[in-house]
Design a protein around this motif. Structure first.
Motif, PDB file in Angstrom:
ATOM      1  N   LYS A  20      -9.110  47.419  -2.724  1.00  0.00           N
ATOM      2  CA  LYS A  20     -10.098  46.354  -2.783  1.00  0.00           C
ATOM      3  C   LYS A  20      -9.329  45.042  -2.691  1.00  0.00           C
ATOM      4  O   LYS A  20      -8.756  44.574  -3.670  1.00  0.00           O
ATOM      5  N   VAL A  21      -9.305  44.473  -1.499  1.00  0.00           N
ATOM      6  CA  VAL A  21      -8.459  43.317  -1.227  1.00  0.00           C
ATOM      7  C   VAL A  21      -9.121  42.040  -1.749  1.00  0.00           C
ATOM      8  O   VAL A  21     -10.241  41.702  -1.346  1.00  0.00           O
ATOM      9  N   LYS A  22      -8.430  41.366  -2.644  1.00  0.00           N
ATOM     10  CA  LYS A  22      -8.887  40.067  -3.136  1.00  0.00           C
ATOM     11  C   LYS A  22      -8.618  38.983  -2.092  1.00  0.00           C
ATOM     12  O   LYS A  22      -9.430  38.092  -1.858  1.00  0.00           O
ATOM     13  N   GLY A  34       6.970  35.747  14.027  1.00  0.00           N
ATOM     14  CA  GLY A  34       5.855  36.610  13.677  1.00  0.00           C
ATOM     15  C   GLY A  34       5.406  36.356  12.245  1.00  0.00           C
ATOM     16  O   GLY A  34       5.907  35.454  11.567  1.00  0.00           O
ATOM     17  N   LEU A  35       4.484  37.167  11.772  1.00  0.00           N
ATOM     18  CA  LEU A  35       3.990  37.073  10.401  1.00  0.00           C
ATOM     19  C   LEU A  35       4.358  38.344   9.655  1.00  0.00           C
ATOM     20  O   LEU A  35       4.628  39.383  10.248  1.00  0.00           O
ATOM     21  N   ARG A  36       4.340  38.256   8.328  1.00  0.00           N
ATOM     22  CA  ARG A  36       4.511  39.448   7.506  1.00  0.00           C
ATOM     23  C   ARG A  36       3.412  39.437   6.446  1.00  0.00           C
ATOM     24  O   ARG A  36       3.559  38.843   5.373  1.00  0.00           O
ATOM     25  N   PRO A  37       2.291  40.072   6.745  1.00  0.00           N
ATOM     26  CA  PRO A  37       1.128  39.978   5.866  1.00  0.00           C
ATOM     27  C   PRO A  37       1.360  40.625   4.497  1.00  0.00           C
ATOM     28  O   PRO A  37       2.105  41.602   4.362  1.00  0.00           O
ATOM     29  N   VAL A  38       0.680  40.069   3.491  1.00  0.00           N
ATOM     30  CA  VAL A  38       0.674  40.598   2.132  1.00  0.00           C
ATOM     31  C   VAL A  38      -0.776  40.750   1.694  1.00  0.00           C
ATOM     32  O   VAL A  38      -1.584  39.832   1.868  1.00  0.00           O
ATOM     33  N   LEU A  39      -1.115  41.906   1.137  1.00  0.00           N
ATOM     34  CA  LEU A  39      -2.449  42.149   0.603  1.00  0.00           C
ATOM     35  C   LEU A  39      -2.425  41.960  -0.910  1.00  0.00           C
ATOM     36  O   LEU A  39      -1.617  42.589  -1.605  1.00  0.00           O
ATOM     37  N   VAL A  40      -3.284  41.095  -1.415  1.00  0.00           N
ATOM     38  CA  VAL A  40      -3.453  40.892  -2.848  1.00  0.00           C
ATOM     39  C   VAL A  40      -4.604  41.793  -3.268  1.00  0.00           C
ATOM     40  O   VAL A  40      -5.768  41.540  -2.925  1.00  0.00           O
ATOM     41  N   VAL A  41      -4.301  42.856  -4.013  1.00  0.00           N
ATOM     42  CA  VAL A  41      -5.257  43.930  -4.268  1.00  0.00           C
ATOM     43  C   VAL A  41      -5.633  43.968  -5.746  1.00  0.00           C
ATOM     44  O   VAL A  41      -4.756  43.907  -6.627  1.00  0.00           O
ATOM     45  N   GLU A  42      -6.932  44.070  -6.012  1.00  0.00           N
ATOM     46  CA  GLU A  42      -7.395  44.176  -7.395  1.00  0.00           C
ATOM     47  C   GLU A  42      -6.990  45.521  -7.984  1.00  0.00           C
ATOM     48  O   GLU A  42      -7.082  46.551  -7.323  1.00  0.00           O
ATOM     49  N   LYS A  43      -6.547  45.485  -9.242  1.00  0.00           N
ATOM     50  CA  LYS A  43      -6.096  46.718  -9.892  1.00  0.00           C
ATOM     51  C   LYS A  43      -7.288  47.559 -10.339  1.00  0.00           C
ATOM     52  O   LYS A  43      -8.360  47.047 -10.598  1.00  0.00           O
ATOM     53  N   SER A  70       1.313  30.940  -8.541  1.00  0.00           N
ATOM     54  CA  SER A  70       2.406  31.307  -9.444  1.00  0.00           C
ATOM     55  C   SER A  70       2.717  32.779  -9.241  1.00  0.00           C
ATOM     56  O   SER A  70       1.876  33.554  -8.787  1.00  0.00           O
ATOM     57  N   PHE A  71       3.924  33.163  -9.582  1.00  0.00           N
ATOM     58  CA  PHE A  71       4.338  34.559  -9.445  1.00  0.00           C
ATOM     59  C   PHE A  71       3.815  35.337 -10.647  1.00  0.00           C
ATOM     60  O   PHE A  71       4.000  34.933 -11.793  1.00  0.00           O
ATOM     61  N   ASP A  72       3.144  36.482 -10.397  1.00  0.00           N
ATOM     62  CA  ASP A  72       2.625  37.267 -11.510  1.00  0.00           C
ATOM     63  C   ASP A  72       2.416  38.714 -11.090  1.00  0.00           C
ATOM     64  O   ASP A  72       2.693  39.102  -9.954  1.00  0.00           O
ATOM     65  N   THR A  73       1.920  39.509 -12.020  1.00  0.00           N
ATOM     66  CA  THR A  73       1.600  40.918 -11.767  1.00  0.00           C
ATOM     67  C   THR A  73       0.123  41.187 -12.051  1.00  0.00           C
ATOM     68  O   THR A  73      -0.269  42.318 -12.323  1.00  0.00           O
ATOM     69  N   LYS A  74      -0.705  40.137 -12.007  1.00  0.00           N
ATOM     70  CA  LYS A  74      -2.139  40.286 -12.263  1.00  0.00           C
ATOM     71  C   LYS A  74      -2.774  41.214 -11.247  1.00  0.00           C
ATOM     72  O   LYS A  74      -3.690  41.970 -11.560  1.00  0.00           O
ATOM     73  N   TYR A  75      -2.298  41.148 -10.003  1.00  0.00           N
ATOM     74  CA  TYR A  75      -2.796  42.002  -8.931  1.00  0.00           C
ATOM     75  C   TYR A  75      -1.672  42.916  -8.450  1.00  0.00           C
ATOM     76  O   TYR A  75      -0.493  42.715  -8.779  1.00  0.00           O
ATOM     77  N   ASP A  76      -2.047  43.913  -7.670  1.00  0.00           N
ATOM     78  CA  ASP A  76      -1.054  44.685  -6.937  1.00  0.00           C
ATOM     79  C   ASP A  76      -0.848  44.000  -5.590  1.00  0.00           C
ATOM     80  O   ASP A  76      -1.811  43.572  -4.942  1.00  0.00           O
ATOM     81  N   TYR A  77       0.399  43.902  -5.172  1.00  0.00           N
ATOM     82  CA  TYR A  77       0.731  43.223  -3.928  1.00  0.00           C
ATOM     83  C   TYR A  77       1.376  44.221  -2.966  1.00  0.00           C
ATOM     84  O   TYR A  77       2.362  44.886  -3.316  1.00  0.00           O
ATOM     85  N   TYR A  78       0.809  44.338  -1.777  1.00  0.00           N
ATOM     86  CA  TYR A  78       1.331  45.247  -0.756  1.00  0.00           C
ATOM     87  C   TYR A  78       1.758  44.423   0.456  1.00  0.00           C
ATOM     88  O   TYR A  78       0.980  43.614   0.968  1.00  0.00           O
ATOM     89  N   ILE A  79       2.986  44.653   0.921  1.00  0.00           N
ATOM     90  CA  ILE A  79       3.518  43.893   2.047  1.00  0.00           C
ATOM     91  C   ILE A  79       3.677  44.792   3.262  1.00  0.00           C
ATOM     92  O   ILE A  79       3.993  45.982   3.144  1.00  0.00           O
ATOM     93  N   ALA A  80       3.419  44.230   4.433  1.00  0.00           N
ATOM     94  CA  ALA A  80       3.582  44.979   5.681  1.00  0.00           C
ATOM     95  C   ALA A  80       5.040  45.364   5.866  1.00  0.00           C
ATOM     96  O   ALA A  80       5.955  44.595   5.546  1.00  0.00           O
TER      97      ALA A  80
END
Length: 732
Positions: free
Chosen positions: A531-533, A723-732, A473-483
């Motif tokens: 800290k990547v989840k 190609g790919l476009r990676p996303v990092l799901v990062v703990e706050k 689901s779409f949320d803001t629980k984590y910080d999301y960083y995209i390449a």
């Protein structure tokens, strides 16, 4: 005898004496604890003896490894640098402790020296010690988490250089005085061939490339006679028959197609020199060199194939070009049945090149299409590797039986002329061929490794959270960083297996490569600890809020399409409604049964979830679910089949979109610094009057939302690379 008695005097302690003794005991204990703590800290702490010993050992290991590498490089000589060093190391494996080497293609390489791994910069010979180990990541299967095995429907676009490679050889055909040998493996570089230019010049170019790269190899010191690309005649006995002759003079026909129909020379060059190689125009109506317009008496000739014994050797694990042209005519009865019916001007002509899919099956790509009365045509393209065939003198081959292995003499990379013994390398396709063919280009792809120059930007609106549960689901629980750009690595998805495994594979690849990041470089130049989840690929929901997308109640996005009129959203005429009037196209990938709960309010819901925890490894592309057997797939056996034939009907949700602008994270939705197509880890379905397409979503280099077709309800298998476009799901 008198018993000896020892008398002891009883000492009486006062309360104050007992208190002093207790205090002394406590003080002693405290002192001992302090001393123990100091001792433990000195021994076990971050600055303790043990830790210092570990650091000292690591420093010693690193210093020892660095000295070992320095001695190795000194032994190579001062003149071995740059590209020459890369070529030298490729050919030096097995000598002086060099166990493995891989050119990363960016001026650096990975090598393993006596069980130690290094990253080496070719130009200045600087390097970093990467620890002990024996493996170098160079294959996609190494990052798919499938026990280092391939995953059906998922492959990597070749990232090699234009050079002679040791592909291995086996007997293809005994011609008597000569023997044809076919490469066991395809090349590690791939070519994109597109449009009327590619259709006209492609077969000749494929043959010329193979001849220049492999036509100078040697066996027992004797040069091979010639080299070419594999073609359809190598695997099939082919007969041709005319399926349509046009009387209309309004048609367009490629000139080379006219030659093919006259002598059935679909696997021949047909041309001595390349035809108008610089042509890049999308409108081809005035191109008299390549096209005959208007054309009269146009013939469409179709092949009928019968497998040769050699057909069993078609599989290499990746897709490669077959140097053979093909053509076909078609008629859309739904579009023209009330507008004059099947006439010459209501037919379309498709001009194709053949290739072998990743599963070893022959397929085709539509290079040039004439739609009905359109006189300009439409260009399309495909990317594949090459598979050479060399012809040698028969007296050089002892065992001439089909499939017998043959070893060529060693060639020497980094050498030129006679010293190279057949090795050839080119910086570009044009330098190899001596001409720039605009309809052909080498694909610049990368390896499945972290790309050190990657930068990242935060998705400020949030992201799709698939880390906490099977259904995201779409949320803001984590910080999301995209390449900030598409990866150099390109992944090819093919067929029902690509649909079944695609989302899981794309996300797994990203997690394996980028899930261990602890520090990232942001697009503003700053460095940030993280800290990547979980790491994953970008998904549809990262950029699109489905509740803000318009839906249809009759046809298009949000409509239900079915061969059963009672299940279709609209029973209007098939051009505006959602009834599939062609009843026989009822194939679906096996995974689709998990998505077939129709939700017209949320047509794309769940299509970004993997749905499966392990890959569908089945190559059984046919599972008949019919009225006679009354069988159906279940959750337990669905992974035993890649596709199923639906009975009594096929019902799908139309949820494909094209060009729709992002309504979330809009600042980064389309911004990629290298303008390359990239996958979204999200499936979708495009439906129409006579069937359905099963796709994965992607974003074009120009920033438009598009789809990558992999399978159709008519059981057609397609292939798409991005190609790919990676996303990092990062703990706050």
């Amino acid at each position: 005898m008198k018993k000896r008695t020892i008398r002891r005097e009883k000492k009486v302690y006062s309360k104050s004496d007992r208190a002093i003794t207790l205090i002394a005991l406590i003080v002693t204990i405290i002192v001992l604890l302090v001393l123990a703590g100091v001792t433990i800290a000195n021994v076990m702490g971050n600055q303790g003896v043990i830790q210092k010993a570990k650091i000292a050992k690591n420093n010693y290991d690193t210093q020892s490894a660095n000295e070992e590498m320095e001695l190795f490089l000194m032994g190579l000589g001062n003149d071995v640098t740059g590209d020459r060093l890369a070529d030298y190391l490729k050919n030096y494996i097995g000598n002086n402790g060099l166990e493995d080497f891989q050119n990363n293609g960016d001026g650096t390489g990975q090598l393993v020296l006596n069980g130690k791994r290094y990253t080496l910069h070719f130009n200045d010979l600087t390097f970093t010690y990467d620890g002990k180990g024996t493996g170098i990541v160079r294959n996609l299967k190494q990052v798919l988490n499938n026990n280092n095995q391939d995953v059906p429907g998922v492959a990597m676009v070749g990232a090699g250089d234009i050079e002679t490679e040791d592909l291995g050889w086996e007997v293809l055909k005994d011609n008597g005085s000569t023997v044809d040998l076919i490469a066991i493996n395809n090349t590690n570089f791939e070519l994109n061939i597109s449009g009327i230019n590619g259709y006209t010049n492609g077969v000749k170019a494929l043959n010329d490339i193979c001849n220049k790269l492999y036509g100078n190899l040697e066996i027992n010191g004797k040069k091979v006679i010639s080299a070419r690309s594999v073609n359809a005649d190598d695997f099939y006995d082919i007969t041709y028959s005319t399926t349509k002759t046009y009387n209309s003079a309004s048609k367009v026909q490629p000139n080379i197609a006219k030659l093919d129909t006259e002598n059935n020379g679909f696997s021949k060059d047909q041309i001595t020199n390349y035809i108008d190689p610089s042509n890049t125009s999308g409108s081809q109506s005035s191109n008299s060199q390549m096209l005959n317009s208007p054309a009269t008496g146009v013939k469409i000739v179709r092949p009928t194939r019968k497998n040769k014994q050699t057909a069993q050797y078609m599989y290499t694990g990746n897709q490669y070009w077959i140097a053979t042209r093909e053509m076909e005519t078609g008629y859309d009865s739904n579009a023209w049945k009330d507008k004059g019916g099947d006439t010459d001007d209501h037919r379309q002509e498709v001009y194709r090149l053949e290739y072998t899919r990743t599963d070893g099956t022959l397929s085709t790509i539509d290079e040039f299409v004439i739609y009905y009365t359109n006189t300009s045509g439409n260009n399309q393209s495909q990317t594949c590797a090459l598979r050479p065939v060399i012809t040698v003198s028969g007296d050089l081959i002892k065992d001439k039986s089909i499939g017998a292995k043959v070893t060529t003499d060693p060639f020497y990379k980094g050498k030129t002329g006679t010293e190279a013994h057949g090795y050839v390398r080119a910086d570009s396709l044009s330098s190899l061929l001596g001409v720039d063919i605009k309809g052909m280009s080498k694909i610049e792809a990368g390896l499945p490794v972290p790309e050190s120059d990657m930068t990242w930007t935060q998705l400020t609106d949030g992201g799709y959270n698939s880390a906490d549960s099977a259904k995201g689901s779409f949320d803001t629980k984590y910080d999301y960083y995209i390449a900030d750009r598409t990866t150099k690595l390109q992944v090819r998805l093919t067929g029902a297996q690509g649909y079944n495994n695609g989302v899981l594979a794309l996300d797994t690849i990203c997690n394996d490569i980028y899930g261990g990041e602890t520090s990232i470089k942001l697009s503003n130049g700053k460095t940030q600890k993280v800290k990547v989840k979980q790491a994953r690929n970008a998904k549809f929901e990262d950029f699109w809020d489905e509740s803000k997308i318009g839906k249809s109640t009759t046809s298009g996005y949000g409509a239900t399409y079915s061969t059963d009129e009672s299940k279709a959203s609209s029973t209007a005429s098939s051009s505006t409604g959602s009834v599939m009037t062609y009843k026989y196209n009822r194939w679906t990938p096996s995974l689709y049964r998990l998505e077939n709960a129709i939700d017209t309010n949320n047509p794309s819901s769940g299509y970004s979830d993997a749905k499966i925890k392990s890959y569908n490894l089945s190559n059984n592309t046919a599972y008949y679910n019919d009225s006679k057997n009354k069988k159906s797939l279940t959750d337990e056996n669905m992974n035993s089949y890649s596709a199923e034939y639906r009975y009594p009907d096929i019902t799908v949700m139309y949820n494909a979109l094209w060009g729709t602008g992002a309504n979330r994270n809009t600042a980064v939705s389309r911004r990629t610094s290298n303008s390359q197509n990239y996958w979204l880890s999200s499936r979708c379905v495009n439906a129409y009057w006579n069937g359905a397409d099963f796709d994965l979503r992607c974003v074009s280099g120009g920033g438009s939302l598009i789809t990558g077709l992999v399978f159709t309800s008519g059981s057609r298998v397609d292939s798409t690379s991005c190609g790919l476009r990676p996303v990092l799901v990062v703990e706050k």
